[in-house]
Design a protein around this motif. Structure first.
Motif: not given
Length: 645
Positions: A460-464, A393-397
């Motif tokens: 960050m990657r899906v919903f913004g 979760d911390q590294h936006m995996a």
């Protein structure tokens, strides 16, 4: 002292709106024990009316009737029934045998109401029928007997309780000459044996068999050949006393006999009985099945909601009105919520619908961004692979955990989806685990279709979008859930200055759902009870029709000594037996339907109290709806009932 003494007996019919017609005009006569008396007269002379009064089937309009020195006018209906049962025996022109009973059973009826034990009355009935030459016809029904044989059965019945006084109304009127001679021979033998015989006839040749002839014309005695004195030993009557022991025995010992007679009536009219039973069966089965399905559905909903924990509080944004924009829940709110002493963990969630692709397969499904603690908080284990970690979760995996149903739909041919890559929108995610099944919670929406990814990757990657869609709060102490909910509301209200959020208590939601399901179950049960009441109304209608059809039978039973409560008990027994059979059948059908639904996958929980309650309700239905017809039958006038065609 005369056994029977009549003084100025008058009888009239009509009155009120109808013209009053007097049938008997002040008849006075005495009949001693052991006499063989013939009352002769033409049709309409009043002789049958006089016989009904003598036999206590009817009461005079005026005058005095003394029986063994006691005024009959002072006797109540039960005492009159006792007198008919113990003192009199009736032999009717039309035989008046009960069509559904055998010859032996017809003869036993007076002893049945006298409380005689079953083996004794059966032995006496067989002995009397054998004495009258009918030992080979014991189990024959009236329609299987000739007229002479039916009249002999009637005589045997008159003698069943001793028959000290035989009242014979035109006993040869419906017989051929040979059978008539045989009946008169029997009556002469009874007279010689000391019985008091009162013969009602219009035939002077038949009356010539008597030792005393009283002629009646237009309601008056016009001639009397006089009293033929007999020895006191020939027909002396005991002191008149009510037999209370026989009265008690009726209630204690003859319920089985009432059930047997009721069952026979049901069997004779089995098609009508089956239609009557149908309403009771449907009602009882409906109660059992509807309550079982309602309880099963309630338990399933509660279990599915409870599978996600009951010590949770859910916070979601909302707008108070269209004019006041909601701020929603932001990350700074999460930090504040973490400071509340009742809250042990704050779990933000981002959710929305996206297209997920794998190879040539795609599916529109829900995406949920959350943190690694979700699996622990919601007791949702991973059955293949692993759940993502806090580090992921911390590294936006870009890793994902899939619901089992989504795996089946998206990767039907993949044996192990762990390690495969899917596209959420246009972003590739590696599948690292598969969750166990949680089932559907509301409608057709299933949590088994979820794709769960790290919160940061979702934001960050899906919903913004960084702010959560809703927040799950874990309460450290289950007893503090309500207090924690109030604390959360106060905190957010102080921060937002407007109620642009919604706080839901998981335990309260489960209770509300359970209450809703309970209300639905109760409504279904009420519908089923209504159908049971409809069945009860059907029972009452059938019993009312049965009373009308069997009015003559009721008159026969009263003439042979049945009290009002005996008739009431008989018809109540029939009503209760119908509903009891319907109740048992309904329980069996309800259990069978419920078992079938279990095999079909529906949630069903049988309730013993519901089963017993439905059955008892059917029995009570028989009592309630059978009482009015039974009371109507019990209140019939014997002479009116006997005259019914």
């Amino acid at each position: 002292m005369p056994l029977i003494s009549l003084r100025d007996i008058r009888k009239h019919f009509g009155g009120g709106d109808k013209p009053q017609v007097e049938i008997l005009h002040g008849i006075s006569l005495d009949i001693h024990a052991g006499e063989f008396v013939a009352i002769v007269g033409t049709s309409g002379s009043g002789k049958s009316t006089l016989m009904n009064i003598l036999g206590c089937l009817d009461r005079p309009s005026a005058g005095t009737y003394l029986f063994a020195g006691r005024n009959v006018a002072g006797m109540d209906v039960d005492e009159l029934a006792w007198l008919r049962r113990e003192a009199f025996g009736f032999v009717f022109q039309g035989y008046h045998l009960i069509a559904t009973e055998t010859a032996q059973e017809n003869v036993e009826i007076p002893a049945l109401y006298a409380g005689m034990p079953e083996h004794e009355r059966a032995q006496r009935a067989r002995s009397l029928l054998a004495r009258l030459g009918l030992e080979e016809r014991l189990q024959y029904r009236p329609k299987q007997l000739s007229g002479g044989q039916q009249q002999r059965v009637s005589i045997a019945r008159a003698l069943m309780n001793g028959g000290r006084i035989i009242l014979a109304d035109e006993p040869t009127g419906a017989l051929d000459s040979r059978s008539g001679e045989e009946v008169m021979r029997l009556l002469n033998e009874l007279a010689d044996a000391g019985h008091t015989i009162i013969l009602i006839t219009h035939d002077r040749d038949v009356a010539a068999n008597a030792r005393r002839v009283i002629e009646i014309r237009d309601g008056d005695v016009i001639s009397d050949t006089g009293v033929n004195r007999v020895t006191e030993s020939a027909g002396s009557m005991p002191v008149f006393t009510l037999d209370e022991q026989a009265s008690t025995a009726q209630w204690q010992g003859d319920m089985l006999e009432a059930c047997r007679a009721a069952w026979r009536v049901m069997w004779v009219n089995r098609f009508r009985t089956a239609l009557t039973l149908l309403g009771i069966i449907i009602g009882v089965a409906s109660v059992i099945v509807m309550l079982a399905v309602g309880m099963g559905t309630k338990e399933r909903v509660v279990a599915e909601l409870g599978a996600f924990g009951t010590n949770h509080i859910y916070v979601s944004p909302k707008r108070e009105s269209s004019r006041v924009p909601g701020r929603g829940i932001n990350l700074s709110d999460l930090d504040a919520l973490e400071e509340l002493p009742q809250i042990s963990y704050v779990l933000p969630n981002l959710s929305g619908s996206k297209v997920v692709r794998y190879g040539n397969q795609d599916a529109q499904t829900r995406i949920k961004g959350t943190r690694a603690a979700m699996s622990r908080m919601l007791s949702w284990p991973v059955v293949a692979g692993a759940f993502f970690s806090e580090e992921d979760d911390q590294h936006m995996a870009t890793v994902a955990v899939l619901g089992p149903r989504l795996v089946s739909n998206l990767m039907p041919d993949v044996e192990n989806p762990v390690g495969e890559t899917i596209l959420i929108g246009n972003v590739p995610f590696q599948v690292i685990g598969v969750l166990g099944s949680k089932g559907s919670v509301t409608g057709d929406e299933s949590v088994d279709d979820l794709v769960i990814i790290p919160y940061t990757a979702a934001a960050m990657r899906v919903f913004g979008e960084r702010d959560p869609t809703y927040v799950t709060l874990e309460v450290s102490d289950m007893a503090q859930v309500d207090a924690a909910g109030k604390a959360v509301e106060e905190l957010l209200l102080s921060r937002h200055r407007v109620r642009d959020f919604n706080v839901e208590n998981a335990a309260a939601s489960i209770a509300a759902q359970a209450k809703t399901q309970g209300s639905m179950s109760m409504m279904l049960a009420m519908i089923a009870v209504i159908s049971l009441l409809v069945g009860g109304i059907g029972v009452m209608n059938v019993m009312l029709m049965t009373v009308r059809e069997r009015t003559r039978e009721i008159g026969i039973r009263m003439a042979t000594g049945a009290r009002q409560r005996d008739i009431l008990q008989q018809f109540l027994t029939e009503a209760v037996l119908v509903t009891t059979v319907g109740g048992v059948t309904g329980v069996i059908c309800g259990l069978a339907i419920g078992t079938t639904l279990v095999f079909l996958g529906m949630p069903v929980i049988f309730s013993l109290s519901a089963i017993i309650g439905a059955f008892l309700c059917s029995v009570v239905t028989g009592l309630v709806f059978g009482f009015m017809p039974a009371r109507q039958a019990a209140r019939l006038d014997p002479v009116v009932a006997l005259a019914n065609e």
